[in-house]
Design a protein around this motif. Sequence first.
Motif, mmCIF file in Angstrom:
data_model
loop_
_atom_site.group_PDB
_atom_site.id
_atom_site.type_symbol
_atom_site.label_atom_id
_atom_site.label_comp_id
_atom_site.label_asym_id
_atom_site.label_seq_id
_atom_site.Cartn_x
_atom_site.Cartn_y
_atom_site.Cartn_z
ATOM 1 N N LYS A 150 0.831 -1.206 0.000
ATOM 2 C CA LYS A 150 0.000 0.000 0.000
ATOM 3 C C LYS A 150 0.864 1.254 0.000
ATOM 4 O O LYS A 150 0.583 2.221 -0.726
ATOM 5 C CB LYS A 150 -0.910 0.021 1.227
ATOM 6 N N ILE A 151 1.921 1.257 0.807
ATOM 7 C CA ILE A 151 2.805 2.422 0.885
ATOM 8 C C ILE A 151 3.459 2.692 -0.463
ATOM 9 O O ILE A 151 3.523 3.838 -0.925
ATOM 10 C CB ILE A 151 3.860 2.227 1.992
ATOM 11 N N ILE A 152 3.931 1.648 -1.102
ATOM 12 C CA ILE A 152 4.545 1.818 -2.426
ATOM 13 C C ILE A 152 3.524 2.359 -3.422
ATOM 14 O O ILE A 152 3.801 3.297 -4.179
ATOM 15 C CB ILE A 152 5.154 0.485 -2.912
ATOM 16 N N GLY A 153 2.339 1.782 -3.416
ATOM 17 C CA GLY A 153 1.287 2.238 -4.326
ATOM 18 C C GLY A 153 0.897 3.679 -4.074
ATOM 19 O O GLY A 153 0.734 4.467 -5.019
ATOM 20 N N ILE A 154 0.735 4.041 -2.810
ATOM 21 C CA ILE A 154 0.378 5.421 -2.464
ATOM 22 C C ILE A 154 1.465 6.377 -2.945
ATOM 23 O O ILE A 154 1.173 7.444 -3.495
ATOM 24 C CB ILE A 154 0.146 5.560 -0.947
ATOM 25 N N GLY A 155 2.717 5.994 -2.764
ATOM 26 C CA GLY A 155 3.820 6.848 -3.204
ATOM 27 C C GLY A 155 3.806 7.084 -4.704
ATOM 28 O O GLY A 155 3.943 8.222 -5.171
ATOM 29 N N TYR A 156 3.627 6.017 -5.470
ATOM 30 C CA TYR A 156 3.616 6.160 -6.925
ATOM 31 C C TYR A 156 2.402 6.944 -7.409
ATOM 32 O O TYR A 156 2.520 7.809 -8.287
ATOM 33 C CB TYR A 156 3.661 4.791 -7.618
ATOM 34 N N SER B 223 0.082 11.654 -9.821
ATOM 35 C CA SER B 223 -1.021 12.616 -9.873
ATOM 36 C C SER B 223 -0.526 14.038 -9.595
ATOM 37 O O SER B 223 -0.988 14.992 -10.224
ATOM 38 C CB SER B 223 -2.134 12.228 -8.907
ATOM 39 N N ALA B 224 0.412 14.194 -8.670
ATOM 40 C CA ALA B 224 0.955 15.528 -8.404
ATOM 41 C C ALA B 224 1.692 16.061 -9.634
ATOM 42 O O ALA B 224 1.620 17.257 -9.934
ATOM 43 C CB ALA B 224 1.885 15.497 -7.199
ATOM 44 N N GLY B 225 2.382 15.188 -10.340
ATOM 45 C CA GLY B 225 3.066 15.608 -11.566
ATOM 46 C C GLY B 225 2.092 16.081 -12.633
ATOM 47 O O GLY B 225 2.328 17.092 -13.302
ATOM 48 N N ILE B 226 0.985 15.365 -12.767
ATOM 49 C CA ILE B 226 -0.035 15.773 -13.748
ATOM 50 C C ILE B 226 -0.622 17.124 -13.368
ATOM 51 O O ILE B 226 -0.766 18.019 -14.202
ATOM 52 C CB ILE B 226 -1.141 14.702 -13.856
ATOM 53 N N VAL B 227 -0.962 17.272 -12.085
ATOM 54 C CA VAL B 227 -1.559 18.534 -11.634
ATOM 55 C C VAL B 227 -0.568 19.682 -11.792
ATOM 56 O O VAL B 227 -0.936 20.786 -12.205
ATOM 57 C CB VAL B 227 -2.056 18.404 -10.177
ATOM 58 N N VAL C 293 -1.773 23.028 -5.685
ATOM 59 C CA VAL C 293 -2.611 21.833 -5.533
ATOM 60 C C VAL C 293 -1.737 20.578 -5.567
ATOM 61 O O VAL C 293 -1.953 19.636 -4.796
ATOM 62 C CB VAL C 293 -3.705 21.776 -6.628
ATOM 63 N N ALA C 294 -0.733 20.564 -6.425
ATOM 64 C CA ALA C 294 0.184 19.425 -6.492
ATOM 65 C C ALA C 294 0.908 19.239 -5.161
ATOM 66 O O ALA C 294 1.079 18.109 -4.696
ATOM 67 C CB ALA C 294 1.193 19.626 -7.617
ATOM 68 N N GLU C 295 1.300 20.344 -4.538
ATOM 69 C CA GLU C 295 1.967 20.247 -3.234
ATOM 70 C C GLU C 295 1.028 19.695 -2.171
ATOM 71 O O GLU C 295 1.452 18.944 -1.290
ATOM 72 C CB GLU C 295 2.496 21.625 -2.823
ATOM 73 N N LYS C 296 -0.250 20.034 -2.269
ATOM 74 C CA LYS C 296 -1.232 19.502 -1.312
ATOM 75 C C LYS C 296 -1.430 18.003 -1.519
ATOM 76 O O LYS C 296 -1.590 17.251 -0.559
ATOM 77 C CB LYS C 296 -2.579 20.217 -1.440
ATOM 78 N N ILE C 297 -1.386 17.563 -2.762
ATOM 79 C CA ILE C 297 -1.494 16.129 -3.044
ATOM 80 C C ILE C 297 -0.308 15.392 -2.440
ATOM 81 O O ILE C 297 -0.463 14.330 -1.826
ATOM 82 C CB ILE C 297 -1.592 15.866 -4.566
ATOM 83 N N VAL C 298 0.890 15.956 -2.596
ATOM 84 C CA VAL C 298 2.094 15.338 -2.025
ATOM 85 C C VAL C 298 1.996 15.281 -0.505
ATOM 86 O O VAL C 298 2.314 14.258 0.114
ATOM 87 C CB VAL C 298 3.365 16.091 -2.479
ATOM 88 N N MET C 299 1.533 16.362 0.111
ATOM 89 C CA MET C 299 1.383 16.375 1.563
ATOM 90 C C MET C 299 0.367 15.323 2.009
ATOM 91 O O MET C 299 0.591 14.586 2.973
ATOM 92 C CB MET C 299 0.940 17.749 2.053
ATOM 93 N N ALA C 300 -0.754 15.231 1.301
ATOM 94 C CA ALA C 300 -1.764 14.235 1.642
ATOM 95 C C ALA C 300 -1.196 12.825 1.499
ATOM 96 O O ALA C 300 -1.455 11.960 2.347
ATOM 97 C CB ALA C 300 -2.992 14.404 0.743
ATOM 98 N N GLY C 301 -0.408 12.591 0.464
ATOM 99 C CA GLY C 301 0.218 11.283 0.282
ATOM 100 C C GLY C 301 1.138 10.931 1.437
ATOM 101 O O GLY C 301 1.147 9.800 1.920
ATOM 102 N N LYS C 302 1.900 11.908 1.910
ATOM 103 C CA LYS C 302 2.813 11.673 3.029
ATOM 104 C C LYS C 302 2.045 11.343 4.304
ATOM 105 O O LYS C 302 2.443 10.447 5.065
ATOM 106 C CB LYS C 302 3.709 12.891 3.252
ATOM 107 N N VAL C 303 0.947 12.064 4.540
ATOM 108 C CA VAL C 303 0.138 11.798 5.734
ATOM 109 C C VAL C 303 -0.470 10.399 5.659
ATOM 110 O O VAL C 303 -0.443 9.638 6.639
ATOM 111 C CB VAL C 303 -0.962 12.874 5.902
ATOM 112 N N ILE C 304 -0.988 10.039 4.497
ATOM 113 C CA ILE C 304 -1.598 8.720 4.331
ATOM 114 C C ILE C 304 -0.545 7.628 4.487
ATOM 115 O O ILE C 304 -0.796 6.590 5.109
ATOM 116 C CB ILE C 304 -2.344 8.631 2.992
ATOM 117 N N ILE C 305 0.649 7.833 3.949
ATOM 118 C CA ILE C 305 1.728 6.857 4.115
ATOM 119 C C ILE C 305 2.077 6.696 5.581
ATOM 120 O O ILE C 305 2.284 5.575 6.064
ATOM 121 C CB ILE C 305 2.965 7.262 3.277
#
Length: 128
Positions: A73-79, A84-88, A96-108
């Motif tokens: 799950k951690i690997i999948g969340i990271g990728y 998605s942050a790259g696309i945004v 918004v991309a930075e918020k996606i990265v932050m959310a990913g880190k919290v979820i990880i």
Amino acid sequence: MDIIKIAAVGIITAFCSLTLKESKSGLSMVVGIAGGCIIILMLLDYFADIFAAISSMIDKAGIQSNILKSVIKIIGIGYITEFSAGIVEDTGNKSVAEKIVMAGKVIILVVSLPILTALFDLVAELLK
């Protein structure tokens, strides 16, 4: 060599996107996203190999299967987060991309809590 195919898809996608950018910027973005998705789909076999290797290592180490699920799950969340942050960010929405990265880190962090708990339990048991 798959990297040549992947690089070719990337270069063709970039060229098509650049060509369409002046006349149809919306379509240019869709082409870029589609090219990125094609590259990810080309990597599916590699992801399967990675997960098999991780599973093998965990079996040899005698680690519980829920830890394997957490690692996957951690690997999948990271990728997914990075993709998605790259696309945004490519669309010009860096905040918004930075918020996606932050959310990913919290979820990880949340997903990794069982692993951290198991690690601390193991260390505490070894210190007894």
